[in-house]
Design an enzyme around this catalytic site. Sequence first.
Site, PDB file in Angstrom:
ATOM      1  N   GLU A 115       0.861  -1.183   0.000  1.00 12.64           N
ATOM      2  CA  GLU A 115       0.000   0.000   0.000  1.00 12.64           C
ATOM      3  C   GLU A 115       0.894   1.229   0.000  1.00 12.64           C
ATOM      4  O   GLU A 115       1.784   1.363   0.854  1.00 12.64           O
ATOM      5  CB  GLU A 115      -0.931   0.055   1.206  1.00 12.64           C
ATOM      6  CG  GLU A 115      -1.872   1.264   1.144  1.00 12.64           C
ATOM      7  CD  GLU A 115      -2.677   1.518   2.418  1.00 12.64           C
ATOM      8  OE1 GLU A 115      -3.508   2.456   2.410  1.00 12.64           O
ATOM      9  OE2 GLU A 115      -2.458   0.809   3.418  1.00 12.64           O
ATOM     10  N   ASP A 133      -3.270  11.803  -3.483  1.00 15.92           N
ATOM     11  CA  ASP A 133      -3.465  13.236  -3.733  1.00 15.92           C
ATOM     12  C   ASP A 133      -3.759  13.465  -5.213  1.00 15.92           C
ATOM     13  O   ASP A 133      -2.955  13.114  -6.075  1.00 15.92           O
ATOM     14  CB  ASP A 133      -2.200  13.994  -3.328  1.00 15.92           C
ATOM     15  CG  ASP A 133      -2.424  15.493  -3.216  1.00 15.92           C
ATOM     16  OD1 ASP A 133      -3.294  16.020  -3.946  1.00 15.92           O
ATOM     17  OD2 ASP A 133      -1.741  16.139  -2.407  1.00 15.92           O
ATOM     18  N   ASP A 150     -11.983  10.090  -4.806  1.00 14.10           N
ATOM     19  CA  ASP A 150     -13.265  10.804  -4.885  1.00 14.10           C
ATOM     20  C   ASP A 150     -13.239  11.842  -6.003  1.00 14.10           C
ATOM     21  O   ASP A 150     -14.189  12.611  -6.156  1.00 14.10           O
ATOM     22  CB  ASP A 150     -13.578  11.502  -3.555  1.00 14.10           C
ATOM     23  CG  ASP A 150     -12.584  12.597  -3.230  1.00 14.10           C
ATOM     24  OD1 ASP A 150     -11.377  12.401  -3.488  1.00 14.10           O
ATOM     25  OD2 ASP A 150     -12.996  13.662  -2.723  1.00 14.10           O
ATOM     26  N   LYS A 185      -5.092  21.303  -9.210  1.00 15.99           N
ATOM     27  CA  LYS A 185      -4.731  22.399 -10.109  1.00 15.99           C
ATOM     28  C   LYS A 185      -4.011  21.866 -11.351  1.00 15.99           C
ATOM     29  O   LYS A 185      -3.191  20.961 -11.275  1.00 15.99           O
ATOM     30  CB  LYS A 185      -3.854  23.409  -9.384  1.00 15.99           C
ATOM     31  CG  LYS A 185      -4.582  24.141  -8.254  1.00 15.99           C
ATOM     32  CD  LYS A 185      -3.683  25.161  -7.587  1.00 15.99           C
ATOM     33  CE  LYS A 185      -4.420  25.904  -6.470  1.00 15.99           C
ATOM     34  NZ  LYS A 185      -3.556  26.892  -5.792  1.00 15.99           N
ATOM     35  N   GLU A 194       4.933   5.403   3.345  1.00 18.15           N
ATOM     36  CA  GLU A 194       4.356   6.681   3.763  1.00 18.15           C
ATOM     37  C   GLU A 194       5.485   7.681   4.002  1.00 18.15           C
ATOM     38  O   GLU A 194       6.462   7.362   4.677  1.00 18.15           O
ATOM     39  CB  GLU A 194       3.531   6.504   5.041  1.00 18.15           C
ATOM     40  CG  GLU A 194       2.962   7.773   5.626  1.00 18.15           C
ATOM     41  CD  GLU A 194       2.034   8.512   4.669  1.00 18.15           C
ATOM     42  OE1 GLU A 194       2.347   9.672   4.338  1.00 18.15           O
ATOM     43  OE2 GLU A 194       1.032   7.912   4.251  1.00 18.15           O
TER      44      GLU A 194
END
Length: 364
Positions: A36, A111, A147, A115, A61
């Site tokens: 992940e 993310d 999303d 823009k 991460e």
Amino acid sequence: MEEVLTLDGIILRPQALPVRPDWNQLFGRSAPLLLEIGIGNGEFLVWLAERNPDKNCIGVEIDRDYLLKARNRVRAANLTNVRLIPMEGSKALSRLFAPETLTALYLNFPDPWHKERHKERRLVNEAFAWLLASRLVNGGQFLMVTDYEPYAQEVVAAFENCPAYQPLWETPLRTELPGYYPTKYARKWSALGRSFFYIGFKKVQTIELPDWVLETYPLASLKGDEVMPQVILKVDHSVDWQAIWKAFPKGLIWKRGDNVINVKGCYLGDDCVVVDLVVTEGRLMQRFFVSIHAHREGVMVKVHDASHPDFTLGVHRAVALLGLTVKRLLNAEIRHHSCEARAWREANEHFREFDSPEETPTPN
């Protein structure tokens, strides 16, 4: 490799991990690998590891606070099949996993960089789809949820353009996936009425990475046995180290496409000059020091012992450029070098108006 493991054997130190580490040794067993990228607080990874005790689960991460929260979750759950790594996602995928070793990759709300001018920062693009295809085993899976529909459509297009994949379901994009764990962000955004987009693909055939993908992810071509680049110069006179320090070029010294070499600074020491470099190749940026110091044959140019960059073509090119710069400053002779042939050739071409004929000692 016990020295690699820190914080209760869960978080791995990236600077101590070799290229293509032995995951069987790091986990103490042989098992399929699940990855992940962007684990957040670790709740999905813990859920995944609990549901798959027969698999080794790796979480990547870059945020330290999230990483420590995830470590605490793993420890509280008494899981032994989880390892965490503080590293950027595409770097981890290209550097730490050999071809056809991953069983699945999961991305939860990466993310989207909304823009337009930031779109190039998105983790998943066509090059990433190809890179992942080289790392997945046949039958291996890619699952992502977002999303942001424009990003979802872009990801679907990227994977459809790579011949290694087929959709995991009848259609690669769906708005519901029963049984998939709802992360903190999923619960939050679901309460606000947002829609989710699940993307799923599986690898169905082996592919060879094209050059443009390797240029985007230069670590993907490393095998772990790369030679450290260095240049040895024969000097028949005493060396004025302060003069070298003052004359050494600063700023941009190389740029071709996405390949850039910047000298950030130079530092004077006893019988040495240390150069602070930033080397950018595709999506990889490495900052390290190069030492220019006295050697029994004259002067040596090499990566400083305190620095540990991966020895990519760009790092070889940077050392070659610095070696030829010192050659000019000292009117010296190239005695030996271990730079890759392409890097040495390109560095010589860069200096061809200064150095003629080209120096061509045989590298190691």
